[in-house]
Structures are given as C-alpha cells and as structure tokens.
Design an enzyme around this catalytic site. Structure first.
Site, PDB file in Angstrom:
ATOM      1  NE  ARG A  34       9.936  -5.620 -13.288  1.00 17.85           N
ATOM      2  CZ  ARG A  34      10.399  -4.384 -13.091  1.00 17.85           C
ATOM      3  NH1 ARG A  34      11.306  -3.889 -13.891  1.00 17.85           N
ATOM      4  NH2 ARG A  34       9.928  -3.651 -12.108  1.00 17.85           N
ATOM      5  CE  LYS A 204      13.801  12.089  -5.107  1.00 19.01           C
ATOM      6  NZ  LYS A 204      13.777  12.229  -6.578  1.00 19.01           N
ATOM      7  N   GLY A 355      11.193  -2.109  -6.141  1.00 12.54           N
ATOM      8  CA  GLY A 355      12.322  -2.794  -6.755  1.00 12.54           C
ATOM      9  C   GLY A 355      13.468  -3.012  -5.782  1.00 12.54           C
ATOM     10  N   GLY A 379       6.359   1.150  -8.915  1.00 17.41           N
ATOM     11  CA  GLY A 379       5.614   2.368  -9.248  1.00 17.41           C
ATOM     12  C   GLY A 379       4.124   2.102  -9.377  1.00 17.41           C
TER      13      GLY A 379
HETATM   14  P1  ADP Z   1      12.030   0.833  -3.497  1.00 15.65           P
HETATM   15  O1  ADP Z   1      12.719   0.645  -4.834  1.00 15.65           O
HETATM   16  O2  ADP Z   1      11.914  -0.441  -2.738  1.00 15.65           O
HETATM   17  O3  ADP Z   1      10.727   1.572  -3.644  1.00 15.65           O
HETATM   18  P2  ADP Z   1      13.524   3.236  -2.959  1.00 15.65           P
HETATM   19  O4  ADP Z   1      13.932   3.292  -4.387  1.00 15.65           O
HETATM   20  O5  ADP Z   1      12.576   4.266  -2.481  1.00 15.65           O
HETATM   21  O6  ADP Z   1      12.971   1.773  -2.609  1.00 15.65           O
HETATM   22  O7  ADP Z   1      14.804   3.387  -2.021  1.00 15.65           O
HETATM   23  C1  ADP Z   1      15.855   2.469  -2.032  1.00 15.65           C
HETATM   24  C2  ADP Z   1      17.161   3.145  -1.711  1.00 15.65           C
HETATM   25  O8  ADP Z   1      17.084   3.886  -0.518  1.00 15.65           O
HETATM   26  C3  ADP Z   1      18.258   2.120  -1.502  1.00 15.65           C
HETATM   27  O9  ADP Z   1      19.162   2.195  -2.567  1.00 15.65           O
HETATM   28  C4  ADP Z   1      18.893   2.531  -0.157  1.00 15.65           C
HETATM   29  O10 ADP Z   1      20.305   2.527  -0.202  1.00 15.65           O
HETATM   30  C5  ADP Z   1      18.377   3.931   0.011  1.00 15.65           C
HETATM   31  N1  ADP Z   1      18.383   4.356   1.412  1.00 15.65           N
HETATM   32  C6  ADP Z   1      17.783   3.747   2.464  1.00 15.65           C
HETATM   33  N2  ADP Z   1      18.077   4.382   3.609  1.00 15.65           N
HETATM   34  C7  ADP Z   1      18.880   5.399   3.296  1.00 15.65           C
HETATM   35  C8  ADP Z   1      19.522   6.429   4.056  1.00 15.65           C
HETATM   36  N3  ADP Z   1      19.395   6.497   5.376  1.00 15.65           N
HETATM   37  N4  ADP Z   1      20.295   7.332   3.396  1.00 15.65           N
HETATM   38  C9  ADP Z   1      20.420   7.260   2.053  1.00 15.65           C
HETATM   39  N5  ADP Z   1      19.836   6.329   1.263  1.00 15.65           N
HETATM   40  C10 ADP Z   1      19.072   5.410   1.891  1.00 15.65           C
HETATM   41 MG    MG Z   2      13.832   2.040  -6.087  1.00 16.56          MG
END
Ligand code: ADP
Ligand code: MG
Length: 400
Positions: A34, A204, A355, A379
């Site tokens: 960053r 989520k 992230g 975000g």
């Molecule tokens: P980003 O930061 O790229 O937006 P998120 O924060 O939404 O992504 O999600 C990332 C997390 O989702 C990772 O830590 C990963 O381990 C978790 N994840 C991905 N697939 C699964 C799954 N099937 N069950 C539980 N956690 C998961």
């Molecule tokens: Mg994340």
C-alpha cells in the site's frame, strides 16, 4: 475530477490523504504494497516542490483517542521510517494528528519535504457520525495546508473527516492511485468489452450479495466459488454438510436465482469435501449432488475449475473478487490457482479486487503482470460495483 497535474504545488503546503493501512507484526511492516502504491503521487508532488504532509489511518483503534496510543494503539511511526527508505530521504513524523506536533512539523517542512501525521483514527472525530464533530477536525487538518490531494483509494467509501470533509475546505485534486483505480472501475461498469465475466468467491455472501445483484445487470456471466457458493447451493436445494452457509441469506439468494434475466449465474458442480477446517484434513472431491453430511467444503473441485476456465476462455473483460477455496492451506488452493491461471490467459481487461484475493495471487506466485490491474481497495471497489456513491470520490469530484 482534477488530478495532481492540474495543481500548482511548488512551495505550497499540501495535505495528502493516503491509504497506508499496512499489515504489521509488532512494529515491523509485513507487506508494504500500500505504501508503494501511493509512492508515484508522493514522489511527483515532492519533486515539484510541494511541502507535503501525509495523513492516513492504521487499523481500527477502539475508543480511539490519544489514550489509545499510550495504551499501544497502532502508531504510524514505522510507516514514516519505511516511507523515508522508499523516498530516499527522511520523513518527519508528527506525534499527533492535528495538534501542536502536527503544526510544528508542518511549519518545519521545506519545498520537497515530506512529513507524516500520526494515525488519524486516534482522533475519535475522524470516524464520527456527527457532521459537526467531523467538520471541527476537518477544519484543524485543513489549517495545516493550502491544498488537498486524495490518494487513499481504499478509504474512499468512508464518510470520514480526512476523506470526506477536508476536500470541501481546500482546493483539491485526486492522486495518481485514485485516478488509476477509478479509471479501471469505470471500464468495469461503463461499456465493458464482452463477454464480461465476473468471478466471485471468498467467505461471506452477506458482504457481496449486493455486488452480485448489481453486476447481474451489467455482466454476462457470474461464476461463484469459495465459501459463499454453499449458500447458493443450499438455496438450490443441495446438501452442503458442515460447509460455511449463511442460513439467513438462503431465502434472498434463492429469490435472486429465480429472477429471470441478467447475467448467467454459474455454480460449482463439484467440491473438495474435508473432514475439518485444517491444513492436513482428509479430503476427497465429490459432486455437489453427493456432498457428505459430516464434511465441509474447502475448495472447488477439478470439474468446476474446468467449467470456470471454459466460461473465462473467451472473456473480453474479467473482474475477480474472492478466493475459490481456503487457499491459505496448500491442499485447498488448487481451485484458486486454476481460476487465476485461466484469468491470466484472458487477453482482455482483467481486474483482481479484494485484500485476500490479491494476497492469494501473490502467495501462489503469479506475477503482477499476469493481470491488467490488482486493486488496492477491496471495500471501496465493491461498493463502487454495487452502484453506490463513494463519499470520498464525490468529495474529490465536487468543485473547490
Ligand atoms: P477478499 O478479501 O478477496 O474480498 P474475502 O475476505 O471475501 O476475500 O474471503 C477470503 C477468505 O475466504 C479467505 O480467507 C479464504 O480462506 C476464505 N474461503 C474461501 N473459500 C472458503 C470455504 N470454502 N470455506 C471457508 N472459507 C473459505
Ligand atoms: Mg478479505
């Protein structure tokens, strides 16, 4: 929106809001991405003789005030040192946000010098919902400078004093990082080259359902993997065992799947089912129609990876947010790797946001050049793609 090239900065005091929210292990910075992302703006302004005062947040100090600092709240001091190393000259550090030390540092800067203010979230007014409280802090920050530059892309979705209120008080422009990120987001929402394929994963669905809903009206295909896929599969009536499911979202997801029109939504056809959430958990790949009740899904299966790669092969534009599985465990990283690989072969615009998604492509050792753009703000990008107005962006676009 003005850029920094439109500002006459030589010999003038410039307040730069940057996103320096780096991960720390104690006081050592574990990833300075960053800081590096905002360096082009900092070096350009310094080279042109600005007296640059940088303002940023770090973490989320609770009950935030100066007491949080003395109680060990996250200080930006290590970031000042790193910034100085990258710049090749010392960066003065102000021990408070808009108090006596900040004013002293501002007063000491010569043309081309850079100073950094302490964590702006040590001031409770920074994040206050009360407009008056925020504006009072904004006035104190604005008093330190003649011009304002907004380069903290990752914070543009926050209605915070240093992001939203200060630009209303000073002549302002967007920094190079903000201009670059916004240009990419515009390409993703205004007349994208088709087929436009969106890949969503991560933990989520509640974080991302609004994005799915809005992108469904813009994109041609939406591929869903990661933990959030299980809420979609549950809404389709599949058993998902002990996988991550958001029970209270199943109804809403089901209604969206039933809604006619919009982008094709593609769900996984197989999953890697593990005995537990652990790096060394026993696992096997199963069709989604035969998911064992005592297992949890930690990655998409090979058939799904191939299905998704096929849906990506002819893409003109790709936006990817969220890993396909628990990539932090090597045994469950194959789906994320396969999707990253497929996206890296797409000749059109390919954007990675989020992230953890950015961390995943780095951990899996894809070079940055494998994608057109890796966004620094998860975000902020998602809220833009939801169709929301970003308060910080609106403030930079407004005249002053
Ligand atoms: P980003 O930061 O790229 O937006 P998120 O924060 O939404 O992504 O999600 C990332 C997390 O989702 C990772 O830590 C990963 O381990 C978790 N994840 C991905 N697939 C699964 C799954 N099937 N069950 C539980 N956690 C998961
Ligand atoms: Mg994340």
């Amino acid at each position: 929106m003005r850029g920094i090239a439109d500002l006459d900065v030589g010999g003038r005091a410039v307040l730069l809001r940057a996103d320096l929210n780096v991960p720390l292990d104690g006081t050592s910075i574990t990833d300075d991405g960053r800081i590096k992302a905002t360096m082009p703006t900092i070096t350009d302004l310094a080279r042109r003789g600005a007296r640059l005062l940088v303002c940023a947040h770090l973490g989320r100090p609770k009950g935030a005030d100066y007491a949080a600092r003395s109680a060990g709240g996250p200080s930006l001091r290590p970031v000042a040192d790193r910034l100085g190393e990258l710049l090749g000259r010392p960066v003065r550090f102000a021990a408070n946000v808009a108090g006596p030390s900040a004013a002293a540092v501002a007063g000491e800067l010569s043309d081309g010098d850079v100073g950094l203010l302490e964590n702006v979230r040590f001031e409770p007014a920074e994040t206050s919902k009360d407009d008056g409280e925020r504006r009072e802090l904004a006035r104190r920050l604005a008093a330190l400078a003649e011009l304002y530059v907004g380069d903290g892309f990752g914070a543009l979705h926050r209605k915070h004093a240093s992001v939203y209120d200060v630009p209303a008080l000073l002549p302002h422009a967007a920094g190079n990082l903000v201009l670059a990120e916004v240009a990419v987001l515009r390409q993703l929402t205004e007349d994208p080259k088709r087929p436009y394929v969106v890949v969503l994963g991560g933990a989520k669905i509640s974080d991302k359902l609004a994005v799915v809903a809005n992108l469904r009206t813009i994109a041609d295909r939406i591929l869903i993997g990661g933990g959030m896929a299980f809420t979609f599969l549950a809404a389709r009536g599949y058993g998902v065992g002990r996988s991550l499911v958001e029970q209270d979202m199943i109804g809403e997801v089901g209604r969206m799947l039933d809604e006619p029109g919009g982008a094709e939504i593609v769900l996984p056809v197989d999953m890697v089912a593990a005995t537990g959430f652990a790096a060394d958990a026993d696992h096997e790949t199963v069709p989604v129609s035969e998911f064992p009740p005592d297992r949890m899904g930690l990655d998409i299966g090979v058939a799904t990876s191939n299905l998704f790669a096929g849906k990506l092969a002819d893409a003109g534009t790709v936006f990817w947010n969220g890993p396909m599985g628990v990539f932090e465990f090597p045994a469950f990283a194959a789906g994320t790797r396969a999707v990253a690989e497929a996206i890296s072969h797409v000749p059109g615009l390919t954007v990675v946001g989020g992230g953890d998604s950015a961390a995943a492509v780095r951990k899996l050792q894809f070079p940055e050049s494998a994608f057109s753009h890796i966004s620094t703000g998860g975000g902020a990008s998602l809220e833009y793609l939801e169709g929301k107005t970003l308060p910080g962006l609106a403030a930079l676009e407004a005249d002053k």
